[in-house]
Design an enzyme around this catalytic site. Structure first.
Site, PDB file in Angstrom:
ATOM      1  N   GLU A  73      34.503  29.953  43.603  1.00  0.00           N
ATOM      2  CA  GLU A  73      35.668  29.680  44.631  1.00  0.00           C
ATOM      3  C   GLU A  73      36.828  29.518  43.962  1.00  0.00           C
ATOM      4  O   GLU A  73      37.216  28.267  43.360  1.00  0.00           O
ATOM      5  CB  GLU A  73      35.425  28.743  45.534  1.00  0.00           C
ATOM      6  CG  GLU A  73      33.983  28.735  46.256  1.00  0.00           C
ATOM      7  CD  GLU A  73      34.318  30.099  47.527  1.00  0.00           C
ATOM      8  OE1 GLU A  73      35.641  30.266  48.016  1.00  0.00           O
ATOM      9  OE2 GLU A  73      33.545  30.582  48.126  1.00  0.00           O
ATOM     10  N   CYS A  88      44.994  26.498  48.065  1.00  0.00           N
ATOM     11  CA  CYS A  88      44.241  27.618  47.250  1.00  0.00           C
ATOM     12  C   CYS A  88      44.608  28.893  48.043  1.00  0.00           C
ATOM     13  O   CYS A  88      44.918  29.907  47.461  1.00  0.00           O
ATOM     14  CB  CYS A  88      42.788  27.717  47.019  1.00  0.00           C
ATOM     15  SG  CYS A  88      41.844  27.319  48.396  1.00  0.00           S
TER      16      CYS A  88
HETATM   17  P1  NAD Z   1      40.351  23.104  37.731  1.00  0.00           P
HETATM   18  O1  NAD Z   1      39.852  24.427  37.382  1.00  0.00           O
HETATM   19  O2  NAD Z   1      41.144  22.612  36.644  1.00  0.00           O
HETATM   20  O3  NAD Z   1      39.099  21.851  37.909  1.00  0.00           O
HETATM   21  C1  NAD Z   1      38.086  22.057  38.689  1.00  0.00           C
HETATM   22  C2  NAD Z   1      36.783  21.350  38.378  1.00  0.00           C
HETATM   23  O4  NAD Z   1      36.456  21.836  36.948  1.00  0.00           O
HETATM   24  C3  NAD Z   1      37.196  19.836  38.209  1.00  0.00           C
HETATM   25  O5  NAD Z   1      35.985  19.297  38.641  1.00  0.00           O
HETATM   26  C4  NAD Z   1      37.348  19.539  36.689  1.00  0.00           C
HETATM   27  O6  NAD Z   1      36.737  18.360  36.413  1.00  0.00           O
HETATM   28  C5  NAD Z   1      36.497  20.798  36.119  1.00  0.00           C
HETATM   29  N1  NAD Z   1      36.776  21.346  34.692  1.00  0.00           N
HETATM   30  C6  NAD Z   1      38.279  21.194  34.661  1.00  0.00           C
HETATM   31  N2  NAD Z   1      38.309  21.817  33.117  1.00  0.00           N
HETATM   32  C7  NAD Z   1      37.010  22.180  32.674  1.00  0.00           C
HETATM   33  C8  NAD Z   1      36.461  22.482  31.560  1.00  0.00           C
HETATM   34  N3  NAD Z   1      37.194  22.756  30.633  1.00  0.00           N
HETATM   35  N4  NAD Z   1      35.119  22.881  31.413  1.00  0.00           N
HETATM   36  C9  NAD Z   1      34.220  22.379  32.539  1.00  0.00           C
HETATM   37  N5  NAD Z   1      34.878  21.685  33.676  1.00  0.00           N
HETATM   38  C10 NAD Z   1      35.971  21.676  33.717  1.00  0.00           C
HETATM   39  O7  NAD Z   1      41.125  23.143  39.102  1.00  0.00           O
HETATM   40  P2  NAD Z   1      41.756  21.948  39.877  1.00  0.00           P
HETATM   41  O8  NAD Z   1      42.934  22.009  39.138  1.00  0.00           O
HETATM   42  O9  NAD Z   1      41.058  20.614  40.114  1.00  0.00           O
HETATM   43  O10 NAD Z   1      42.109  22.775  41.247  1.00  0.00           O
HETATM   44  C11 NAD Z   1      43.163  23.837  41.321  1.00  0.00           C
HETATM   45  C12 NAD Z   1      42.637  25.143  41.399  1.00  0.00           C
HETATM   46  O11 NAD Z   1      41.504  25.325  42.028  1.00  0.00           O
HETATM   47  C13 NAD Z   1      43.686  26.244  41.740  1.00  0.00           C
HETATM   48  O12 NAD Z   1      43.561  27.079  41.114  1.00  0.00           O
HETATM   49  C14 NAD Z   1      43.194  26.559  43.368  1.00  0.00           C
HETATM   50  O13 NAD Z   1      43.504  27.736  43.805  1.00  0.00           O
HETATM   51  C15 NAD Z   1      41.605  26.371  43.177  1.00  0.00           C
HETATM   52  N6  NAD Z   1      40.992  26.098  44.384  1.00  0.00           N
HETATM   53  C16 NAD Z   1      40.239  27.154  44.912  1.00  0.00           C
HETATM   54  C17 NAD Z   1      39.717  26.746  46.046  1.00  0.00           C
HETATM   55  C18 NAD Z   1      38.923  27.897  46.991  1.00  0.00           C
HETATM   56  O14 NAD Z   1      38.195  27.381  47.772  1.00  0.00           O
HETATM   57  N7  NAD Z   1      38.823  29.265  46.517  1.00  0.00           N
HETATM   58  C19 NAD Z   1      39.998  25.610  46.756  1.00  0.00           C
HETATM   59  C20 NAD Z   1      40.738  24.713  46.098  1.00  0.00           C
HETATM   60  C21 NAD Z   1      41.416  24.944  44.948  1.00  0.00           C
END
Ligand code: NAD
Length: 431
Positions: A173, A207
């Protein structure tokens, strides 16, 4: 010389032309397939006999939805509770054991989830694990039976690559830039109210928020005062003192968003306060497609307006970018809304409003292409977290009947077999 390039280009061009969409076209293709089988029966039988020396068996079947096993749910920070619990509901309902990895960025929610939630669940089947990128990387080295990730496309690729090592299926997602087309034929104040509400909700950290507006210069001139009016009505003359406007989650994101304010020109808002991680509800105009604000997901209270001369140009603009998670079209003409819907692709779509489609439990929620894969919500969550096991049960008796399929394939046996295959529309095929 790439032997596949021409074929792939030809097919992609055909798909882009929209010719595969009409129901008549699809029905005609399926009828063609059916004719191919009927008219070439002999040829195909000979070919199959040469290649495999075998006949096909058919029988009745049923689907048994089974839990995958051990599921990993990774959540982001922007709706840290919902986006942890909603997938969890589906995973538990389907009968899986779950490891939940909340976002380390939304620290307070992470703490509550880790400390309190396990008390409410059977701890032999459920665990919350904590950590940032490094720890999550370590976690991902383990084999899971399903991974459900919500977050950025960048990290989505890391998760998918890790899952591929174990051939673990994933739902991703992800985010991206959600276009919002505003037709000349609509009431600017209504559009401004709706777009401003959904853009500045949670300070733009959603998002599915409309990420940018596509409209004509004339509509832009009508929208700007309407957007200003909506922003003032929602958040007052001084939005910083409004209890209804959120703050940017972190210093890092605040700095990133402040940088985006230098794209184009600020038409509304633009004020910032670093000590409060405050960014005013902002509208940018005169923005170029090549500027950072049009290259990355904004994820903050900034709304750029891009000018297009026509609906065709707007559709072309949307189509040449990555497929978004959500797409919005505003028009008094249902024809216009339907054209945007028909000629584009996105995870979800809403005509004449913001992300209300996401709140309808009977609709699946998820992305497509760069905005993700798989979907959930309501019953779709249960299905996502279930393996759809294709099953066939056969009685141990009737061996004389089933013996028809065994070699040697006499002409008489083959005739009966073929007849049985042709009556396969009945729910219990003979063989
Ligand atoms: P992110 O990708 O930075 O982090 C998401 C998760 O991944 C967190 O739990 C984090 O700890 C983990 N993570 C971060 N870096 C990682 C790595 N290198 N290796 C493994 N795990 C890692 O996202 P965010 O900043 O928390 O959220 C914002 C993003 O999420 C935006 O792009 C937004 O559009 C998207 N989002 C999508 C939805 C959806 O339903 N499609 C909903 C909410 C947010």
């Amino acid at each position: 010389m790439d032997p596949f390039a021409d074929t792939l280009q030809r097919l992609r061009e055909a798909f882009d032309s929209g010719c595969t969409r009409p129901a008549e076209f699809r029905a005609a293709q399926l009828k063609g397939l059916s004719r191919f089988l009927q008219e070439n029966k002999q040829l195909l039988q000979e070919a199959l006999a040469q290649d495999l020396h075998k006949a096909t068996q058919l029988d009745s079947a049923f689907i048994r939805k089974e839990p995958f096993g051990l599921v990993l749910v990774i959540a982001p920070w922007n709706y840290p509770l919902n986006l942890s619990l909603e997938p969890l509901v589906g995973a538990l309902a389907a009968g899986n054991c779950v490891v939940l990895k909340p976002s380390e960025v939304s620290k307070s929610t992470e703490k509550v989830l880790a400390k309190v939630l396990p008390r409410y669940l059977d701890q032999s089947c459920f665990a919350v694990v904590l950590g940032g990128p490094q720890e999550t990387g370590q976690l991902l080295e383990h084999k899971f039976d399903y991974i459900f990730f919500t977050g950025s496309p960048r990290v989505g690729k890391i998760v998918m690559a890790a899952a591929a090592k174990h051939l673990t299926p994933v739902t991703l997602e992800l985010g991206g830039k959600n276009p919002c087309y505003v037709d000349d034929n609509c009431d600017p104040q209504t559009v401004a109210n709706r777009v401003a509400f959904f853009r500045y909700f949670n300070s733009g950290q959603t998002c599915v928020a409309p990420d940018y507006i596509l409209c004509s210069p004339e509509m832009q001139a009508r929208l700007l005062p309407a957007l200003q009016s909506a922003i003032t009505r929602f958040y007052g003359e001084d939005p910083q003192s409004s209890p209804d406007l959120g703050r940017i989650i972190s210093e890092k994101n605040f700095q990133r968003l402040r940088g985006l304010l230098s794209c184009g020109h600020v038409a509304i808002g633009g004020q910032t306060d670093e000590s409060d991680r405050y960014i005013a509800p902002t509208v940018l105009v005169g923005v170029q497609e090549t500027e950072p604000v049009m290259q990355e997901e904004i994820f903050g209270p900034i709304l750029p307006i891009m000018n297009v001369r026509s609906l065709d140009e707007a559709i072309e603009f949307i189509r040449r970018r990555e497929k978004p998670l959500a797409l919005y079209a505003f028009s008094n003409s249902s024809q216009v809304v339907k054209r945007v819907l028909a000629q584009t692709s996105s995870g979800g779509f809403c005509g004449n409003d913001g992300f209300m489609h996401m709140t309808v439990a009977s609709l699946p929620f998820g992305g497509v292409g760069a905005s993700g894969m798989g979907s959930y919500h309501g019953k779709f969550s249960f299905d996502t977290f279930s393996h759809h096991r294709a099953c066939l049960l056969r009685r141990p008796g009737l061996e004389k009947v089933y013996a028809l399929r065994y070699p040697p394939h006499t002409p008489r046996n083959l005739r009966v077999l073929l007849a049985a295959m042709e009556t396969r529309s009945c729910s219990c095929a003979l063989l």
